[in-house]
Design a protein around this motif. Structure first.
Motif, mmCIF file in Angstrom:
data_model
loop_
_atom_site.group_PDB
_atom_site.id
_atom_site.type_symbol
_atom_site.label_atom_id
_atom_site.label_comp_id
_atom_site.label_asym_id
_atom_site.label_seq_id
_atom_site.Cartn_x
_atom_site.Cartn_y
_atom_site.Cartn_z
ATOM 1 N N LEU A 1 0.752 -1.224 -0.132
ATOM 2 C CA LEU A 1 0.052 0.172 -0.034
ATOM 3 C C LEU A 1 0.790 1.204 -0.077
ATOM 4 O O LEU A 1 0.555 2.163 -0.573
ATOM 5 C CB LEU A 1 -0.808 -0.120 1.292
ATOM 6 C CG LEU A 1 -1.692 1.002 1.449
ATOM 7 C CD1 LEU A 1 -2.785 1.327 0.290
ATOM 8 C CD2 LEU A 1 -2.827 0.856 2.700
ATOM 9 N N TYR A 2 2.132 1.232 0.577
ATOM 10 C CA TYR A 2 2.892 2.274 0.675
ATOM 11 C C TYR A 2 3.508 2.674 -0.823
ATOM 12 O O TYR A 2 3.821 3.957 -1.284
ATOM 13 C CB TYR A 2 4.051 2.070 1.623
ATOM 14 C CG TYR A 2 3.389 2.074 3.081
ATOM 15 C CD1 TYR A 2 4.067 3.219 3.815
ATOM 16 C CD2 TYR A 2 2.909 0.974 3.646
ATOM 17 C CE1 TYR A 2 3.739 3.440 5.176
ATOM 18 C CE2 TYR A 2 2.504 1.061 5.101
ATOM 19 C CZ TYR A 2 2.908 2.207 5.540
ATOM 20 O OH TYR A 2 2.524 2.277 7.083
ATOM 21 N N LYS A 3 3.815 1.826 -1.663
ATOM 22 C CA LYS A 3 4.186 1.940 -3.136
ATOM 23 C C LYS A 3 2.969 2.700 -3.784
ATOM 24 O O LYS A 3 3.520 3.381 -4.694
ATOM 25 C CB LYS A 3 4.730 0.373 -3.524
ATOM 26 C CG LYS A 3 5.948 -0.168 -2.940
ATOM 27 C CD LYS A 3 7.216 0.301 -3.813
ATOM 28 C CE LYS A 3 8.358 -0.495 -3.104
ATOM 29 N NZ LYS A 3 9.604 -0.141 -4.177
ATOM 30 N N LYS A 4 1.896 2.124 -3.647
ATOM 31 C CA LYS A 4 0.645 2.595 -4.350
ATOM 32 C C LYS A 4 0.480 4.052 -3.753
ATOM 33 O O LYS A 4 0.064 4.911 -4.724
ATOM 34 C CB LYS A 4 -0.593 1.960 -3.798
ATOM 35 C CG LYS A 4 -0.700 0.287 -4.358
ATOM 36 C CD LYS A 4 -1.658 -0.349 -3.978
ATOM 37 C CE LYS A 4 -1.583 -1.902 -4.549
ATOM 38 N NZ LYS A 4 -2.832 -2.721 -4.214
ATOM 39 N N SER A 5 0.606 4.426 -2.631
ATOM 40 C CA SER A 5 0.630 5.687 -2.256
ATOM 41 C C SER A 5 1.561 6.485 -2.584
ATOM 42 O O SER A 5 1.361 7.758 -3.104
ATOM 43 C CB SER A 5 0.662 5.757 -0.651
ATOM 44 O OG SER A 5 -0.514 4.983 0.055
ATOM 45 N N LEU A 6 2.603 5.974 -2.910
ATOM 46 C CA LEU A 6 3.629 7.056 -3.563
ATOM 47 C C LEU A 6 3.672 7.215 -4.912
ATOM 48 O O LEU A 6 3.724 7.856 -5.457
ATOM 49 C CB LEU A 6 5.177 6.150 -3.446
ATOM 50 C CG LEU A 6 6.390 6.631 -4.003
ATOM 51 C CD1 LEU A 6 6.493 8.198 -3.601
ATOM 52 C CD2 LEU A 6 7.642 5.987 -4.020
#
Length: 350
Positions: free
Chosen positions: A259-264
């Motif tokens: 999810l952190y990659k998607k948020s970035l």
């Protein structure tokens, strides 16, 4: 409890007297004020020295210009308070700000205390509240799933308010526990875009708890903005690239969820607002000369990859149109849209 306040100063003779007076007039008095004069060429240094001579709790440090990050890092060396916070020299805080925050800090001693803030335009005040329940203590588990992830970028229904992406970033408006964060450093703001964001990503990863207080406000001065045309930054895209590279490495190194990659990825797209303002608010002749550079930026593999994973679903209609114009490199239509939006913002300021 002693509180350390770090104030970076660079050519702010118009504001520094009010800034220091505002802190000295706080209802809470156990404060040390660390002023870092970062090579000012106006009367700022002289004014700061006058305050230091008159008040024992003010320490002024003079140094050659190192930029905002360098000034803050210098200030951190002199911190002796249990908590510290940053105050920009043209901003101010509510008279009871420190007292209320200290009262809050004394109860649970969170690693970080976050407060709300107000954007102060010439004829308008805009309050900014974060999507956190008032007086909520958030431990490390929930903190990483909310604040840390939100710093990295918006996701899902958060994209309904794309203009709020930077509201969590600032280093000001937050109290940091000294024994946890005093050794932490800001990266060079002349190399990375948004050094505050990088500082907070690291800080909120380290934090075991934080709390949120929305009964007092930090006042962010939006009147002291230079001309958008004259402040064109030719290396903005490169700075953003370094920012994204740092965050991507951080996510991988800390083994954070996907999810952190998607948020970035969403941050990469949303920050096209800043990129477009920087490129579109030039004079007509300069924009014409700069057009190919702007197209090349939009055509970079960074954005091709980001758009391929980006969802428009939650965006308001105007933002859907804007980002579609970015995706298809319609730079003249983008310029028109940006200029209309910016003219409306100026109307709000007036």
């Amino acid at each position: 409890m002693k509180i350390s306040i770090i104030i970076p100063v660079y050519n702010v003779e118009k504001y520094i007297t009010n800034c220091l007076s505002n802190i000295l007039n706080q209802t809470y008095k156990k404060i040390e004020i660390i002023v870092v004069d970062d090579g000012s060429t106006d009367e700022s240094a002289i004014l700061c020295d006058k305050f230091e001579k008159e008040y024992q709790n003010i320490k002024v440090v003079h140094q050659e210009n190192k930029g905002l990050s360098g000034a803050r890092n210098t200030g951190l060396k002199y911190v002796t308070g249990e908590y510290f916070f940053f105050l920009d020299a043209d901003d101010w805080i509510d008279k009871d700000y420190v007292r209320q925050c200290v009262s809050f800090l004394n109860k649970d001693k969170p690693d970080i205390l976050v407060t709300s803030f107000k954007k102060e335009y010439k004829d308008k005040t805009v309050g900014v509240t974060l999507n956190v329940k008032p007086k909520k203590r958030i431990n490390i588990k929930n903190g990483r799933s909310f604040f840390l992830r939100r710093l990295i970028g918006e996701y899902g229904k958060e994209l309904k308010h794309p203009g709020k992406i930077e509201d969590y970033n600032p280093a000001w408006g937050k109290f940091y526990k000294s024994r946890v964060f005093r050794q932490q450093k800001f990266l060079d703001n002349r190399k990375y875009r948004s050094e505050d964001l990088l500082f907070n990503i690291d800080a909120f990863y380290k934090a075991k708890s934080y709390e949120y207080l929305n009964t007092v406000y930090y006042h962010y001065n939006k009147q002291n903005e230079g001309s958008i045309v004259s402040s064109h930054d030719p290396v903005l895209f490169k700075q953003f690239n370094k920012l994204y590279g740092w965050i991507d490495h951080f996510i991988t190194e800390k083994d954070l969820p996907e999810l952190y990659k998607k948020s970035l990825n969403n941050r990469i797209i949303l920050n096209l607002i800043t990129i477009s303002i920087n490129e579109c608010m030039l004079t007509p002749d300069k924009f014409k000369d700069n057009k190919e550079k702007f197209i090349n930026i939009l055509n970079d593999d960074l954005y091709k990859k980001a758009f391929s994973k980006f969802s428009y679903t939650e965006l308001p209609l105007s933002y859907k149109i804007f980002f579609k114009l970015c995706e298809y490199k319609r730079v003249y239509l983008l310029r028109t849209m940006v200029k209309i939006a910016m003219s409306r913002r100026e109307e709000i300021k007036r």
